[in-house]
Design a protein around this motif. Structure first.
Motif, mmCIF file in Angstrom:
data_model
loop_
_atom_site.group_PDB
_atom_site.id
_atom_site.type_symbol
_atom_site.label_atom_id
_atom_site.label_comp_id
_atom_site.label_asym_id
_atom_site.label_seq_id
_atom_site.Cartn_x
_atom_site.Cartn_y
_atom_site.Cartn_z
ATOM 1 N N ALA A 78 -4.646 56.181 22.595
ATOM 2 C CA ALA A 78 -5.333 57.166 21.770
ATOM 3 C C ALA A 78 -5.808 58.336 22.355
ATOM 4 N N ASN A 79 -6.422 58.068 23.877
ATOM 5 C CA ASN A 79 -6.766 59.283 24.625
ATOM 6 C C ASN A 79 -5.659 60.083 24.927
ATOM 7 N N GLU A 80 -4.639 59.302 25.225
ATOM 8 C CA GLU A 80 -3.287 60.223 25.579
ATOM 9 C C GLU A 80 -2.894 61.125 24.381
ATOM 10 N N VAL A 81 -2.963 60.724 23.331
ATOM 11 C CA VAL A 81 -2.291 61.718 22.243
ATOM 12 C C VAL A 81 -3.457 62.847 21.831
ATOM 13 N N VAL A 82 -4.593 62.376 22.237
ATOM 14 C CA VAL A 82 -5.708 63.576 22.159
ATOM 15 C C VAL A 82 -5.366 64.836 23.172
ATOM 16 N N ILE A 83 -5.271 64.102 24.626
ATOM 17 C CA ILE A 83 -4.658 65.051 25.633
ATOM 18 C C ILE A 83 -3.383 65.746 25.383
ATOM 19 N N ALA A 84 -2.424 65.043 24.835
ATOM 20 C CA ALA A 84 -1.036 65.715 24.515
ATOM 21 C C ALA A 84 -1.488 66.723 23.398
ATOM 22 N N GLY A 85 -2.295 66.604 22.546
ATOM 23 C CA GLY A 85 -2.459 67.786 21.366
ATOM 24 C C GLY A 85 -3.348 68.900 21.955
ATOM 25 N N LEU A 86 -4.108 68.561 23.168
ATOM 26 C CA LEU A 86 -4.837 69.446 23.719
ATOM 27 C C LEU A 86 -3.816 70.528 24.483
ATOM 28 N N PHE A 87 -2.941 70.157 25.128
ATOM 29 C CA PHE A 87 -1.783 70.869 25.943
ATOM 30 C C PHE A 87 -0.993 71.511 24.910
ATOM 31 N N SER A 88 -0.590 70.912 23.975
ATOM 32 C CA SER A 88 0.285 71.501 22.965
ATOM 33 C C SER A 88 -0.277 72.741 22.174
ATOM 34 N N SER A 89 -1.570 72.615 21.861
ATOM 35 C CA SER A 89 -2.545 73.605 21.351
ATOM 36 C C SER A 89 -2.560 74.963 22.394
ATOM 37 N N LEU A 90 -2.840 74.490 23.713
ATOM 38 C CA LEU A 90 -2.671 75.743 24.514
ATOM 39 C C LEU A 90 -1.488 76.243 24.730
ATOM 40 N N PHE A 91 -0.360 75.457 24.554
ATOM 41 C CA PHE A 91 0.918 76.306 24.632
ATOM 42 C C PHE A 91 1.234 77.221 23.512
#
Length: 233
Positions: A78-91
């Motif tokens: 679940a934490n991995e998905v949250v971090i992936a969402g963060l980097f996707s938003s930065l992109f």
């Protein structure tokens, strides 16, 4: 919580479903930031008049998905998905910034002013949303597993609704505070938007509980999981 491993076929299916859930999560997160400037009114059964940003429509899906991943795949995934969402938003933030700075040609269907009016505030919105999102999602996951451990895997409705409602309040208050300080939203709208946004999210959290139960039951049956067990992929 106990984790289990299983056959290759189940592992392939589990990885595929994790990828799909992660994709829907990230799409919902980014979409909510791109469309947030349009507001609408919704008055269910004449009981209460919600005045909301359309960006709020896909956002509760992100909490449903993190709760589902937490329940089946565990806290780490679940934490991995949250971090992936963060980097996707930065992109997305970077691409929108570059697109907004690029000068439109004379024949462009959208000129610089029109494009900036639609997407210019996205930079502020995404920045504010990312801070609120990261805080709220990490709180949601932590509370979910706290109640899961406390109840020994029982009372699925409690950890689903309890974690989501608390984290949604944190998310709504944080993003509105940041947008108000940035003068994107007038301060006089803060209280109304906080109440409207939070009540709507609570309503959605309660309504999606049957969906959460159905999906959890399906995955438990598919992977032969007992209450409290998680899969390892």
């Amino acid at each position: 919580m106990q984790t289990i491993t299983f056959s290759q076929n189940n592992t392939v299916f589990a990885n595929r479903m994790y990828l799909i859930l992660s994709g829907v999560f990230i799409a919902s997160l980014i979409l909510s930031n791109l469309i947030f400037q349009k507001f609408f009114s919704w008055n269910p059964f004449g009981i209460y008049d919600f005045q909301l940003s359309v960006g709020i429509l896909p956002y509760p899906i992100t909490f449903l998905i993190t709760d589902l991943i937490s329940e089946i795949y565990g806290r780490k995934k679940a934490n991995e998905v949250v971090i992936a969402g963060l980097f996707s938003s930065l992109f997305v933030l970077l691409v929108v910034y570059i697109a907004n700075e690029a000068d439109a040609v004379a024949w462009s269907p959208l000129n610089n002013v029109e494009f900036s009016k639609v997407f210019g505030l996205t930079i502020i919105a995404v920045g504010s949303s990312m801070m609120a999102y990261l805080l709220a999602q990490l709180i949601d996951i932590r509370l979910f597993h706290f109640w899961k451990k406390l109840t020994k895997g029982k009372h699925l409705w409690l950890r689903n609704n309890g974690s989501t409602i608390v984290s949604q309040l944190v998310d709504t208050a944080t993003v509105l505070l940041l947008l108000s300080f940035a003068k994107v939203i007038a301060w006089e709208k803060f209280t109304d938007l906080l109440i409207n946004g939070f009540l709507f999210k609570v309503l959605v959290a309660l309504l999606d509980t049957p969906v959460f139960y159905i999906l959890t039951h399906y995955f438990r049956k598919r992977f032969n999981l007992k209450p409290g067990e998680e899969i390892s992929i």
